[in-house]
Scaffold this motif. Structure first.
Motif, PDB file in Angstrom:
ATOM      1  N   GLN A 300      -9.354 -13.117 -45.313  1.00 19.20           N
ATOM      2  CA  GLN A 300      -9.838 -12.574 -44.126  1.00 19.20           C
ATOM      3  C   GLN A 300     -11.009 -13.263 -43.558  1.00 19.20           C
ATOM      4  O   GLN A 300     -11.089 -12.862 -42.586  1.00 19.20           O
ATOM      5  CB  GLN A 300     -10.056 -11.308 -44.956  1.00 19.20           C
ATOM      6  CG  GLN A 300      -9.506 -10.030 -45.633  1.00 19.20           C
ATOM      7  CD  GLN A 300     -10.348  -9.734 -45.972  1.00 19.20           C
ATOM      8  OE1 GLN A 300     -11.309  -8.445 -46.021  1.00 19.20           O
ATOM      9  NE2 GLN A 300     -10.138  -8.784 -47.259  1.00 19.20           N
ATOM     10  N   LEU A 305     -10.678 -11.692 -40.113  1.00 16.25           N
ATOM     11  CA  LEU A 305      -9.737 -10.028 -40.675  1.00 16.25           C
ATOM     12  C   LEU A 305     -10.707  -9.426 -41.636  1.00 16.25           C
ATOM     13  O   LEU A 305     -11.963  -9.671 -42.337  1.00 16.25           O
ATOM     14  CB  LEU A 305      -8.533  -9.784 -41.234  1.00 16.25           C
ATOM     15  CG  LEU A 305      -7.437 -10.792 -40.170  1.00 16.25           C
ATOM     16  CD1 LEU A 305      -6.454 -10.628 -41.550  1.00 16.25           C
ATOM     17  CD2 LEU A 305      -7.224 -10.726 -39.456  1.00 16.25           C
ATOM     18  N   GLN A 306     -11.255  -8.049 -41.250  1.00 21.12           N
ATOM     19  CA  GLN A 306     -12.517  -6.664 -41.819  1.00 21.12           C
ATOM     20  C   GLN A 306     -10.624  -6.289 -42.811  1.00 21.12           C
ATOM     21  O   GLN A 306      -9.869  -6.543 -42.758  1.00 21.12           O
ATOM     22  CB  GLN A 306     -11.996  -5.717 -40.688  1.00 21.12           C
ATOM     23  CG  GLN A 306     -13.170  -5.763 -40.428  1.00 21.12           C
ATOM     24  CD  GLN A 306     -13.526  -4.975 -38.591  1.00 21.12           C
ATOM     25  OE1 GLN A 306     -13.561  -5.342 -37.764  1.00 21.12           O
ATOM     26  NE2 GLN A 306     -12.513  -3.600 -38.712  1.00 21.12           N
ATOM     27  N   TYR A 308      -8.422  -4.762 -45.357  1.00 24.28           N
ATOM     28  CA  TYR A 308      -7.157  -3.790 -45.451  1.00 24.28           C
ATOM     29  C   TYR A 308      -6.557  -3.555 -46.848  1.00 24.28           C
ATOM     30  O   TYR A 308      -6.722  -4.004 -47.889  1.00 24.28           O
ATOM     31  CB  TYR A 308      -6.258  -5.086 -43.957  1.00 24.28           C
ATOM     32  CG  TYR A 308      -5.454  -3.906 -44.174  1.00 24.28           C
ATOM     33  CD1 TYR A 308      -5.221  -2.728 -43.144  1.00 24.28           C
ATOM     34  CD2 TYR A 308      -4.052  -4.007 -44.670  1.00 24.28           C
ATOM     35  CE1 TYR A 308      -4.240  -2.751 -43.162  1.00 24.28           C
ATOM     36  CE2 TYR A 308      -2.988  -3.451 -44.845  1.00 24.28           C
ATOM     37  CZ  TYR A 308      -2.611  -2.125 -43.561  1.00 24.28           C
ATOM     38  OH  TYR A 308      -1.867  -2.226 -43.472  1.00 24.28           O
ATOM     39  N   CYS A 389      -7.813   0.848 -43.334  1.00 25.61           N
ATOM     40  CA  CYS A 389      -8.995  -0.682 -42.596  1.00 25.61           C
ATOM     41  C   CYS A 389     -10.503  -0.347 -42.757  1.00 25.61           C
ATOM     42  O   CYS A 389     -10.706   1.495 -42.667  1.00 25.61           O
ATOM     43  CB  CYS A 389      -8.324  -1.223 -41.482  1.00 25.61           C
ATOM     44  SG  CYS A 389      -9.355  -2.477 -41.242  1.00 25.61           S
ATOM     45  N   SER A 422     -11.947  -4.789 -32.651  1.00 28.21           N
ATOM     46  CA  SER A 422     -11.759  -5.249 -34.105  1.00 28.21           C
ATOM     47  C   SER A 422     -10.910  -4.442 -35.503  1.00 28.21           C
ATOM     48  O   SER A 422     -10.311  -5.382 -35.737  1.00 28.21           O
ATOM     49  CB  SER A 422     -13.284  -5.788 -34.418  1.00 28.21           C
ATOM     50  OG  SER A 422     -13.866  -4.735 -34.742  1.00 28.21           O
ATOM     51  N   SER A 426      -7.255  -6.087 -36.410  1.00 28.74           N
ATOM     52  CA  SER A 426      -7.754  -6.580 -38.401  1.00 28.74           C
ATOM     53  C   SER A 426      -6.385  -5.912 -38.537  1.00 28.74           C
ATOM     54  O   SER A 426      -5.415  -6.204 -39.616  1.00 28.74           O
ATOM     55  CB  SER A 426      -8.936  -6.041 -38.475  1.00 28.74           C
ATOM     56  OG  SER A 426      -9.953  -7.038 -37.988  1.00 28.74           O
ATOM     57  N   LYS A 429      -3.211  -7.802 -37.459  1.00 32.43           N
ATOM     58  CA  LYS A 429      -3.287  -8.752 -38.057  1.00 32.43           C
ATOM     59  C   LYS A 429      -2.372  -8.930 -39.540  1.00 32.43           C
ATOM     60  O   LYS A 429      -2.177  -9.485 -40.006  1.00 32.43           O
ATOM     61  CB  LYS A 429      -4.277 -10.023 -38.045  1.00 32.43           C
ATOM     62  CG  LYS A 429      -4.232  -9.916 -36.891  1.00 32.43           C
ATOM     63  CD  LYS A 429      -5.264 -11.150 -36.234  1.00 32.43           C
ATOM     64  CE  LYS A 429      -5.088 -11.744 -34.834  1.00 32.43           C
ATOM     65  NZ  LYS A 429      -6.999 -12.606 -34.923  1.00 32.43           N
ATOM     66  N   SER A 430      -3.037  -7.947 -40.098  1.00 33.73           N
ATOM     67  CA  SER A 430      -2.964  -7.724 -41.270  1.00 33.73           C
ATOM     68  C   SER A 430      -1.708  -6.658 -42.420  1.00 33.73           C
ATOM     69  O   SER A 430      -0.663  -7.474 -42.817  1.00 33.73           O
ATOM     70  CB  SER A 430      -3.984  -6.296 -42.392  1.00 33.73           C
ATOM     71  OG  SER A 430      -5.230  -7.012 -41.910  1.00 33.73           O
TER      72      SER A 430
END
Length: 539
Positions: A300, A305-306, A308, A389, A422, A426, A429-430
């Motif tokens: 993260q 990233l946020q 997840y 998320c 975002s 996130s 990407k997660s």
């Protein structure tokens, strides 16, 4: 001692040392702890001890933003509050959730997770959970399970524990009703917060009854709003005769930063090896704990990233039913598919036709079927990532007042839930990170849903939240960044505190009830140990 505002026997002016508005997870936990500490408490509850249609109608509101649940059934108005229908999933917030992260705008609590640890442990007993331990090593041994060996720099198993779920209204009714220090008054509806001349203290509360519309006045040294996020905002904004923007709203922050944890199917997962996935499959299985796939704090930070997490559910078989523009056509099929729904007519009476139709549409076209073998292995190799998320705090995502009013003349709430680029990035990407890990381990392959791959901010039609109303009276050190301080006191009002998930600064990915209870216990200790002994809230 329990009374109701249905009778003339209740005095016109009611006084107490501490007044708590709302008898849900926050209010009951706070009242019980203050009782234990020997404090005099008045606990006010809008409803009685069971569902009442007219009282429940006070929850009504409108949504003008991102697709969301109907407002009225999101919360219950009777003793025990929404613990009357929560599912019992519990986990702590993560360390990173409390941190100020330069890649997550408006993040950073004024407290750390370590400030809640001892209260989390105490909250475990209240919520009927196992020992206060969320390490995978501990649960592998306890359940005799072998968890997925993720590269811990990339991914992890986030452990959740399961409450029965505990119904606070049932478990703690006797404690409250028979307490010598707590006076419970039911059918007591807050209609106005009355400030002193300069607006820096609450002088009294005005209560009203649905039965007679008669008003009563409550006076106390300390007031705590624990009505749930929507209702906390509603009463703060509506009480505007001294401060025209509303109580605690000098900086136009009351109602802003509404968050839920977006819940949405994001990918198909095909297993390549037959492994036991029961621990990860679903929180409805018979275990004291379950796991979700999650990203590591390290990745993260590296990829900005946020937070997840995702649970895995079996591929929907009900999708073959197709989609109808009229969800009512699914009613008979839905009753056959889900044995828990034995009386749809009763459900309609409680939450209304629109809410039932919404549930039917969501459940039937996304119904999960599963068969479990005797050895605990699931007879399928096809799963779905059912994601939750962290939502980035967004000031444009907000709750305010609608133009319509309830039966007591208080404006309804209006929700404008807004998600950001975002949030979606996130999630994407997660999913890529977790998909890569599943491939590396030879477990399976992930096919990311088309909606998530589109460049524009577009969300799946099946997007929902978790019924988790967070952040609209957020905690902050600076009054220009939030509504309450680190001790849950409204920055600009000396004797007004707020309990519940509306004080969350960020959402994390954990269900909020355990943290709500922990914060309530912490607030009780603060009121007893500092505030009521003459020290300031920031001491």
């Amino acid at each position: 001692m329990k009374q109701t505002l249905k009778s003339e026997e209740i005095e016109k002016i009611i006084e107490s040392e501490i007044c708590i508005v709302g008898a849900g997870a926050a209010g009951i936990s706070l009242a019980r702890k203050l009782d234990e500490l020997g404090r005099s408490v008045l606990l006010l509850e809008s409803g009685g001890f069971d569902y009442d249609a007219d009282t429940h109608a006070l929850n009504a509101g409108e949504n003008i933003g991102q697709n969301y649940f109907p407002i009225q059934p999101c919360r219950l108005r009777f003793f025990g509050g929404t613990t009357g229908h929560w599912t019992g999933q519990c986990s702590t917030l993560d360390d990173i959730d409390f941190e100020e992260r330069d890649w997550v705008a408006n993040s950073g609590w004024p407290i750390k997770k370590k400030d809640l640890d001892k209260y989390y442990e105490e909250a475990h007993e209240i919520c009927d959970l196992q020992e206060y331990n969320y390490s995978t090593d501990h649960w592998e041994k306890k359940l005799d399970e072998k968890f997925i060996a993720f590269n811990n720099k990339l991914a992890r198993t986030k452990v959740f524990q399961k409450s029965a779920p505990t119904r606070f209204g049932t478990k703690f009714r006797k404690d409250i009703v028979e307490s010598k220090n707590v006076r419970l008054i039911t059918n007591a509806n807050l209609t106005y917060i009355n400030l002193t001349e300069y607006g820096n203290e609450v002088e009294s509360l005005t209560l009203s009854t649905l039965e007679s519309k008669k008003t009563h006045t409550v006076k106390a040294k300390v007031f705590v709003l624990a009505c749930g996020a929507f209702q906390n905002v509603r009463h703060l904004l509506n009480s505007n005769n001294v401060i025209n923007k509303g109580v605690g709203n000098e900086n136009d922050l009351v109602g802003r930063y509404f968050m839920d944890q977006p819940h949405v199917d994001t990918s198909d997962m095909l297993l390549l090896s037959h492994i036991k996935m029961g621990f990860y499959y679903d929180h409805s299985l018979n275990s004291k704990a379950f796991g979700m796939f999650a990203t590591s704090e390290e990745i993260q930070r590296k990829l900005k990233l946020q937070n997840y997490s995702t649970r895995i559910v079996t591929k929907s078989e009900a999708g073959s039913l197709g989609y109808s523009k009229n969800p009512k056509s699914y009613l008979d099929q839905w009753q056959r598919l889900d044995k828990r729904v034995k009386n749809v007519g009763k459900l309609r009476n409680i939450i209304g036709d629109d809410s039932v139709d919404w549930i039917i549409e969501k459940l039937v076209i996304n119904k999960k079927e599963v068969k479990i073998k005797e050895d605990g292995k699931i007879e399928t190799s096809h799963y779905i990532f059912n994601t939750r998320c962290e939502q980035a705090p967004n000031p444009d995502s907000r709750v305010d007042l609608a133009d319509t009013k309830d039966a007591l003349g208080v404006p309804h709430v209006r929700l404008n839930w807004q998600l950001s680029e975002s949030d979606k990035l996130s999630i994407l990407k997660s999913n890529i990170i977790l998909g890569s890990e599943l491939g590396r381990l030879g477990i399976g392959r992930l096919k990311i849903d088309d909606w998530l791959l589109k460049e524009k901010i577009e969300w799946s039609k099946l997007l929902s939240g978790g019924y988790h109303h967070l952040g609209v009276t957020r905690m902050s050190n600076n009054p220009k960044e939030g509504v309450v301080d680190k001790n849950c006191k409204v920055h600009s009002v000396n004797n007004l505190f707020i309990g519940g998930s509306s004080v969350f600064t960020t959402s994390g990915v954990s269900n909020p009830t355990l943290t709500i209870v922990a914060l309530a216990l912490r607030l009780a200790n603060h009121l007893d140990g500092q505030y009521l002994k003459g020290k300031t809230s920031n001491a």
